[in-house]
Design a protein around this motif. Structure first.
Motif, PDB file in Angstrom:
ATOM      1  N   MET A  93       0.853  -1.194   0.000  1.00 49.02           N
ATOM      2  CA  MET A  93       0.000   0.000   0.000  1.00 49.02           C
ATOM      3  C   MET A  93       0.878   1.231   0.000  1.00 49.02           C
ATOM      4  O   MET A  93       1.767   1.367   0.826  1.00 49.02           O
ATOM      5  N   ILE A  94       0.644   2.083  -0.911  1.00 48.70           N
ATOM      6  CA  ILE A  94       1.461   3.285  -0.939  1.00 48.70           C
ATOM      7  C   ILE A  94       0.544   4.458  -1.228  1.00 48.70           C
ATOM      8  O   ILE A  94      -0.360   4.386  -2.056  1.00 48.70           O
ATOM      9  N   LEU A  95       0.725   5.505  -0.458  1.00 46.46           N
ATOM     10  CA  LEU A  95      -0.167   6.638  -0.622  1.00 46.46           C
ATOM     11  C   LEU A  95       0.659   7.905  -0.501  1.00 46.46           C
ATOM     12  O   LEU A  95       1.185   8.213   0.557  1.00 46.46           O
ATOM     13  N   ASN A  96       0.830   8.590  -1.580  1.00 50.17           N
ATOM     14  CA  ASN A  96       1.484   9.892  -1.487  1.00 50.17           C
ATOM     15  C   ASN A  96       0.825  10.815  -2.499  1.00 50.17           C
ATOM     16  O   ASN A  96      -0.158  10.455  -3.145  1.00 50.17           O
ATOM     17  N   PHE A  97       1.383  11.972  -2.635  1.00 48.21           N
ATOM     18  CA  PHE A  97       0.755  12.973  -3.483  1.00 48.21           C
ATOM     19  C   PHE A  97       0.567  12.474  -4.912  1.00 48.21           C
ATOM     20  O   PHE A  97      -0.470  12.675  -5.530  1.00 48.21           O
ATOM     21  N   TRP A  98       1.592  11.795  -5.411  1.00 46.31           N
ATOM     22  CA  TRP A  98       1.514  11.305  -6.790  1.00 46.31           C
ATOM     23  C   TRP A  98       0.358  10.349  -6.957  1.00 46.31           C
ATOM     24  O   TRP A  98      -0.439  10.461  -7.888  1.00 46.31           O
ATOM     25  N   VAL A  99       0.311   9.396  -6.046  1.00 44.62           N
ATOM     26  CA  VAL A  99      -0.731   8.377  -6.149  1.00 44.62           C
ATOM     27  C   VAL A  99      -2.102   9.024  -5.977  1.00 44.62           C
ATOM     28  O   VAL A  99      -3.029   8.755  -6.739  1.00 44.62           O
ATOM     29  N   LEU A 100      -2.198   9.910  -4.993  1.00 49.11           N
ATOM     30  CA  LEU A 100      -3.467  10.580  -4.728  1.00 49.11           C
ATOM     31  C   LEU A 100      -3.970  11.330  -5.952  1.00 49.11           C
ATOM     32  O   LEU A 100      -5.140  11.220  -6.319  1.00 49.11           O
ATOM     33  N   SER A 101      -3.072  12.072  -6.587  1.00 44.19           N
ATOM     34  CA  SER A 101      -3.554  12.880  -7.705  1.00 44.19           C
ATOM     35  C   SER A 101      -3.917  11.999  -8.887  1.00 44.19           C
ATOM     36  O   SER A 101      -4.853  12.295  -9.631  1.00 44.19           O
ATOM     37  N   GLN A 102      -3.176  10.900  -9.057  1.00 45.68           N
ATOM     38  CA  GLN A 102      -3.539   9.957 -10.114  1.00 45.68           C
ATOM     39  C   GLN A 102      -4.946   9.425  -9.888  1.00 45.68           C
ATOM     40  O   GLN A 102      -5.764   9.361 -10.799  1.00 45.68           O
ATOM     41  N   ILE A 103      -5.208   9.040  -8.626  1.00 50.24           N
ATOM     42  CA  ILE A 103      -6.517   8.461  -8.327  1.00 50.24           C
ATOM     43  C   ILE A 103      -7.600   9.524  -8.469  1.00 50.24           C
ATOM     44  O   ILE A 103      -8.668   9.268  -9.021  1.00 50.24           O
ATOM     45  N   LEU A 104      -7.285  10.727  -8.028  1.00 49.05           N
ATOM     46  CA  LEU A 104      -8.247  11.824  -8.167  1.00 49.05           C
ATOM     47  C   LEU A 104      -8.611  12.019  -9.641  1.00 49.05           C
ATOM     48  O   LEU A 104      -9.782  12.114 -10.005  1.00 49.05           O
ATOM     49  N   GLY A 105      -7.583  12.053 -10.479  1.00 50.25           N
ATOM     50  CA  GLY A 105      -7.817  12.217 -11.916  1.00 50.25           C
ATOM     51  C   GLY A 105      -8.687  11.095 -12.465  1.00 50.25           C
ATOM     52  O   GLY A 105      -9.623  11.327 -13.228  1.00 50.25           O
ATOM     53  N   LEU A 106      -8.393   9.876 -12.037  1.00 48.37           N
ATOM     54  CA  LEU A 106      -9.166   8.737 -12.531  1.00 48.37           C
ATOM     55  C   LEU A 106     -10.601   8.799 -12.064  1.00 48.37           C
ATOM     56  O   LEU A 106     -11.523   8.454 -12.804  1.00 48.37           O
ATOM     57  N   VAL A 107     -10.785   9.212 -10.806  1.00 47.40           N
ATOM     58  CA  VAL A 107     -12.150   9.320 -10.286  1.00 47.40           C
ATOM     59  C   VAL A 107     -12.938  10.304 -11.150  1.00 47.40           C
ATOM     60  O   VAL A 107     -14.090  10.049 -11.507  1.00 47.40           O
ATOM     61  N   VAL A 108     -12.282  11.395 -11.525  1.00 50.45           N
ATOM     62  CA  VAL A 108     -12.944  12.366 -12.395  1.00 50.45           C
ATOM     63  C   VAL A 108     -13.343  11.706 -13.717  1.00 50.45           C
ATOM     64  O   VAL A 108     -14.482  11.827 -14.181  1.00 50.45           O
ATOM     65  N   VAL A 109     -12.408  10.956 -14.300  1.00 52.82           N
ATOM     66  CA  VAL A 109     -12.712  10.298 -15.576  1.00 52.82           C
ATOM     67  C   VAL A 109     -13.861   9.313 -15.401  1.00 52.82           C
ATOM     68  O   VAL A 109     -14.779   9.239 -16.232  1.00 52.82           O
ATOM     69  N   VAL A 110     -13.849   8.568 -14.291  1.00 51.48           N
ATOM     70  CA  VAL A 110     -14.911   7.578 -14.077  1.00 51.48           C
ATOM     71  C   VAL A 110     -16.257   8.278 -13.913  1.00 51.48           C
ATOM     72  O   VAL A 110     -17.263   7.834 -14.479  1.00 51.48           O
ATOM     73  N   LEU A 111     -16.265   9.383 -13.170  1.00 56.40           N
ATOM     74  CA  LEU A 111     -17.524  10.103 -12.998  1.00 56.40           C
ATOM     75  C   LEU A 111     -18.054  10.591 -14.340  1.00 56.40           C
ATOM     76  O   LEU A 111     -19.232  10.416 -14.664  1.00 56.40           O
ATOM     77  N   LEU A 112     -17.161  11.169 -15.135  1.00 52.17           N
ATOM     78  CA  LEU A 112     -17.577  11.621 -16.471  1.00 52.17           C
ATOM     79  C   LEU A 112     -18.104  10.446 -17.275  1.00 52.17           C
ATOM     80  O   LEU A 112     -19.136  10.530 -17.943  1.00 52.17           O
ATOM     81  N   GLY A 113     -17.381   9.332 -17.190  1.00 50.61           N
ATOM     82  CA  GLY A 113     -17.755   8.150 -17.964  1.00 50.61           C
ATOM     83  C   GLY A 113     -19.115   7.617 -17.536  1.00 50.61           C
ATOM     84  O   GLY A 113     -19.958   7.283 -18.377  1.00 50.61           O
ATOM     85  N   LEU A 114     -19.328   7.539 -16.219  1.00 53.52           N
ATOM     86  CA  LEU A 114     -20.604   7.023 -15.731  1.00 53.52           C
ATOM     87  C   LEU A 114     -21.754   7.927 -16.167  1.00 53.52           C
ATOM     88  O   LEU A 114     -22.802   7.458 -16.603  1.00 53.52           O
ATOM     89  N   TYR A 115     -21.515   9.214 -16.057  1.00 52.32           N
ATOM     90  CA  TYR A 115     -22.557  10.162 -16.445  1.00 52.32           C
ATOM     91  C   TYR A 115     -22.867  10.013 -17.931  1.00 52.32           C
ATOM     92  O   TYR A 115     -24.023   9.985 -18.347  1.00 52.32           O
TER      93      TYR A 115
END
Ligand code: ATP
Ligand code: MG
Lengths: 339, 226, 385
Positions: free
Chosen positions: A1-23
């Motif tokens: 498990m690794i959590l740092n700024f890089w990982v966080l922002s990657q996941i944040l970006g992906l969450v945005v893409v997933v939300l757009l995709g779901l919508y």
């Protein structure tokens, strides 16, 4: 498990893409269920307006996905310093089962989103919108890809164990137990090189002929895609050392495909050319199918030409840059065949 | 040129506030004619104009403009068709207040591949023709009513349309300005354009320029005068 | 497909925004601020990481401490001899050092006993018997130059006068900033450390591959020793940076969310005048797609401008001004870093990363409101609503 700024922002970006995709998918379902071709009802008008939203959302998703692929590789490279044995992105991606899968899903997603956008673009240029239903059905097929993407990436980050020693490009690409090593080892340098030049010659010739005669579209697409794949293979086998030696003075055994990205001015344009060439090549073939619908024929043919030109130029550019580096390598080392 | 076949437009269908704004209208306007839609307020003139102008689709019936059926066209194509073939002068001018005269006139050309230079040249030629060239960099707020009217006309003509549609063009104008407007209509007709005007101003419908008058009541066509 | 059309729409979008300066300026400022904070932290972290990496390069392969009753005690030099016997160990160096609290400046320095200075002397010479060399941060703060005197209070409470032989600096300013170096014997005397012990032992290993193995052997041979490898120190560093920056980033991501909500709200709450203009454009022959494109460009223009502005401001803040707004938070372990200069360490990757967490959510937040605004019916505008 690794959590740092890089990982966080990657996941944040992906969450945005997933939300757009779901919508987008939600809107797609609605259009799919209620679309009545030829109707002038208010509801139909509403759905037409929604179709703009969907195509904009998918465009965004594609743009973000390209960014996300880039960042994913960069993040993997960065994470290498936290993983024992990893020295570059290869090591990180190789450190658990999810890294490379996530990478390939992202690559596939770029091809898939681009294809959908092209179908959408062509379809919306015909007054009868002949492909509405298949188009939105396909949109739903993009959804699993998107979900697989975020799932694999999150699993990748959560499965990273700093203390488990992983093998990096140097050893893994030489070991038959590693799948990439297995592929790399089953294509000796000369074979991969022959394959590389063969597919590129075929792709460039086919695209050129296609532009001349507007035939051979399917073959052009197939050849361009093969050139794309053989380039990936090449970067894992014989091609990357030319870049790594010329740019960084690394030993020739260093066959890492990610190293070149450490010189962003060379690495990013190089891969951009490759992806542009591969994606537009695939679309040339796809456009051939769209041409079968009479109302789409003209606009599909028009776009097909532009795509063929783009593919030709991009693949040609990739080949030219590669050959240039091989020649510099030759000037430095005195031989091309270091293997 | 323009043909409506049993055209009906219903708003808010199936709801308590349902309105049949246009009911079963069949009419035909030939190329190069000046046609007038005449009727009291609320009789459906504007609604019928939006259908002819390709700004909306009818609930039922068919509309043909320039030989093409536009009543079933998806929105984007309808828009494109309107952009290419139709100029509209709105009931309330509908100028964009923050923009200059020139920018207002070129606004319809923005989503086309017309280079800005060419768009400006075209706009200037029109403004000159309408004696407005000296006002080109004025904001719309700084114009008089008659000037606004002429800006609106210039804007309607910027795409060199075959059909010009005007909704109550003289409602805000005094007699001399209304006469001026009719002069402009005359020149449009001389250029071979079809003009459709919705009005209840006798000054307009009694003018000898007018080729045909359609009388409307409660959304229905009740009479045709040629 | 023509590019001309898109350029025309882009141009119109730019003018559309400029006509509503007030409204857009507020969003621009907030957005710029968010990017600025984010970029400042990322840049600062990048620099600190680089610093730490260089500091680590100076650190010994293995550090051995003695643990007495759970706390760190002094290491007998006999331990050094035992470690030297282990195969693969190339050198063991007993180190003498300690912290010194300067009540006048309310700052803590590190006093280092060294045989040869591991830093480059920028002014003067390395310290001899009874002399010291100071890090440039101390030199600047206390206004001392080579040849000056410095008075320090030793463990007995006596004031001891030292001559400053030199001022040093290193590529890693983080470490050398608050160090006073003196010969090892002088340091022993100053702290009252007996000659047969040291604070800790620095162990150097010939083959880095054997490092873990040797560390294990040391801990077997000396059960009361704590054995730290460079990798472990590195993890500690990372943890500190991670923790400190983590708090910050969490709050920034919170700010981002709040910002996204604000953006959503602003983008959906179009003014009547904007709505009217869009309606007119629709009536003039702009399609839903054209208007949506215009609104998208608006968002992109706003986002890119804020992004660039935020990055530039953060760059100036961190590298020109030395991050005055962040330093107290991120460097909280010492109050003394007066002219601490951060090394520029900004990469394309950092820029992409900041883009991903600022511009991408912003654009995503405005897309649906933009679309909604572009769906006005042209016939409504014809009625002059
Ligand atoms: N968007 C709408 N929704 C509901 N009802 C509408 C709408 N637009 C028009 N109507 C109704 O349709 C009818 C016809 O309206 P229309 O604007 O076409 O009349 P008009 O002849 O142009 O009147 P005027 O001379 O006052 O401009 C009116 O009763 C009006 O209330
Ligand atoms: Mg009206």
């Amino acid at each position: 498990m690794i959590l740092n700024f890089w990982v966080l922002s990657q996941i944040l970006g992906l969450v945005v893409v997933v939300l757009l995709g779901l919508y987008a998918a939600l809107q797609g379902v609605r259009i799919l269920l209620r679309w009545q071709p030829g109707s002038a009802s208010e509801e139909q008008l509403e759905l037409e307006k929604r179709s703009y939203l969907v195509s904009t959302l998918v465009q965004y998703a594609l743009a973000f996905q390209v960014l996300s692929l880039l960042l994913f590789v960069v993040t993997a490279d960065y994470l290498a310093s936290f993983i024992s044995g990893a020295m570059c992105a290869f090591g990180s991606l190789n450190s658990n089962d999810y890294g490379f899968r996530a990478l390939w899903v992202k690559v596939a997603a770029i091809f898939a989103y681009s294809s959908w956008l092209m179908v959408n673009h062509i379809d919306s240029r015909a007054e009868d919108y002949p492909l509405v239903r298949p188009k939105y059905a396909l949109l739903l097929l993009l959804l699993p890809l998107l979900l697989a993407d975020i799932y694999l990436e999150v699993r990748f980050y959560t499965s990273i164990k700093a203390d488990v020693i992983t093998s990096c490009c140097g050893s893994a690409l030489r070991s038959l137990e590693n799948p990439y090593g297995f592929v790399a080892m089953s294509f000796p340098g000369e074979v991969a090189m022959a394959l590389f030049f063969l597919t590129f010659t075929a792709a460039l010739a086919a695209l050129f002929l296609h532009l001349r005669t507007s035939r051979y579209a399917l073959f052009s697409g197939f050849a361009a895609l093969s050139a794309f794949l053989s380039s990936l293979l090449a970067m894992f086998t014989f091609l990357s050392p030319y870049f790594n030696v010329v740019l960084f003075g690394l030993p020739t055994q260093h066959r890492c495909p990610f190293e070149v990205l450490r010189q962003p001015l060379v690495g990013y344009p190089l891969y951009a050319l490759l992806f542009a060439g591969g994606v537009s090549g695939l679309l040339v073939a796809l456009a051939e199918f769209l041409k079968k619908k009479p109302s789409l024929r003209e606009s599909a043919a028009q776009l097909q030409r532009s795509l063929a030109r783009l593919s030709l130029l991009s693949l040609g550019g990739f080949l030219a840059v590669s050959v240039a580096f091989m020649l510099i390598f030759y000037a430095m080392v005195g031989t091309l065949f270091y293997h | 040129m323009i043909r409506c076949e049993r055209v009906t437009k219903v708003f808010n269908r199936g709801r308590p506030n349902e309105v049949v704004a246009v009911r079963d209208v069949t009419l035909e306007i030939a190329s190069g004619e000046v046609a007038v839609l005449r009727g009291p307020s609320g009789s459906g003139k504007t609604t019928l104009l939006t259908l002819i102008a390709c700004a909306a689709r009818p609930t039922s019936g068919r509309v043909f403009v320039l030989g093409k059926e536009v009543s079933r066209l998806p929105e984007s194509f309808l828009t494109r068709f309107r952009r290419e073939h139709i100029g509209i002068i709105f009931q309330q001018f509908n100028l964009i207040p923050g923009l200059t005269v020139l920018e207002n006139v070129t606004a319809p050309l923005v989503p086309t591949s017309t280079p800005p230079k060419e768009a400006e040249e075209r706009a200037l030629r029109l403004l000159e023709r309408l004696n407005l060239a000296h006002r080109r960099s004025f904001r719309v707020r700084e114009l008089s009513g008659g000037e606004m009217q002429r800006v609106a006309i210039a804007r309607a003509l910027i795409n060199n349309p075959e059909i010009v549609i005007a909704d109550e063009p003289t409602a805000h104008l005094d007699t001399s300005l209304a006469a001026e407007f009719l002069e402009i209509v005359r020149s449009l007709r001389e250029e071979g354009r079809t003009v459709v005007i919705a009005t209840h101003d006798p000054l307009v419908y009694e003018h000898r320029l007018v080729d045909v008058i359609f009388d409307m009541r409660d959304g229905s066509l009740v009479g045709v005068e040629r | 497909m023509s590019l001309r059309k898109h350029l025309n729409i882009l141009d119109y979008a730019a003018r559309f925004m400029l006509r509503r300066k007030g409204k857009n300026l507020a969003t621009l400022l907030v957005f710029t601020l968010v990017v600025f904070m984010l970029a400042s932290v990322v840049m600062m972290m990048g620099s600190l990481k680089k610093e730490a990496e260089e500091t680590l390069a100076l650190a010994p392969d293995i550090t051995v401490q003695k643990i007495v009753a759970g706390r760190q005690g002094l290491v007998p030099l006999s331990y050094a001899a035992r470690i030297e016997e282990i195969r693969g160990v190339s050198r063991v160096e007993p180190r003498v050092w300690g912290y010194y609290y300067d009540a006048v400046e309310d700052a803590t320095y590190t006093i280092l006993g060294v045989e040869s200075l591991p830093f480059a002397v920028v002014e003067g010479s390395p310290p001899g018997e009874g002399e010291v060399a100071v890090g440039y941060a101390i030199a600047e703060k206390k206004r001392i130059r080579p040849g000056d005197r410095i008075i320090l209070r030793d463990y007995r409470g006596n004031y001891v006068k030292f001559t400053v032989a030199g001022v040093f600096s290193s590529s890693s300013s983080l470490q050398s900033a608050d160090i006073i170096a003196m010969p090892r014997a002088t340091a022993r005397e100053f702290f009252g450390i007996p000659p047969e012990v040291a604070n800790d032992l620095a162990v150097y290993v010939a083959n880095p591959a054997e490092l873990t193995n040797i560390a294990y052997k040391i801990s077997l041979a000396l059960p009361d020793a704590r054995v730290l490898t460079r990798a472990q120190i590195r993890e500690t560093y990372d943890a500190i940076f991670g923790w400190r920056s983590g708090i910050f980033l969490a709050s920034i991501i919170g700010a981002l969310l709040a910002f996204a909500i604000l953006v959503w709200d602003r983008a959906s709450g179009l003014s009547a005048e904007e709505k009217r203009e869009i309606g007119i454009l629709k009536a003039l022959g702009w399609s839903t797609g054209d208007v949506l494109e215009m609104r998208t460009y608006e968002g992109v223009l706003l986002a890119l401008n804020s992004y660039l502005l935020g990055i530039i401001l953060a760059y100036l803040h961190v590298y020109q001004l030395g991050a005055p707004l962040l330093k107290p938070v991120l460097l909280g372990w010492s109050t003394l870093y007066p002219s601490f200069e951060l090394m520029p360490a900004l990469s394309v990757e950092d820029l992409l990363l900041i883009f991903m967490v600022s511009v991408v959510p912003f654009l995503a937040a405005v897309v649906v409101p933009s679309w909604r605004a572009s769906t006005v019916d042209p016939d409504e505008a014809m009625r002059g609503i």
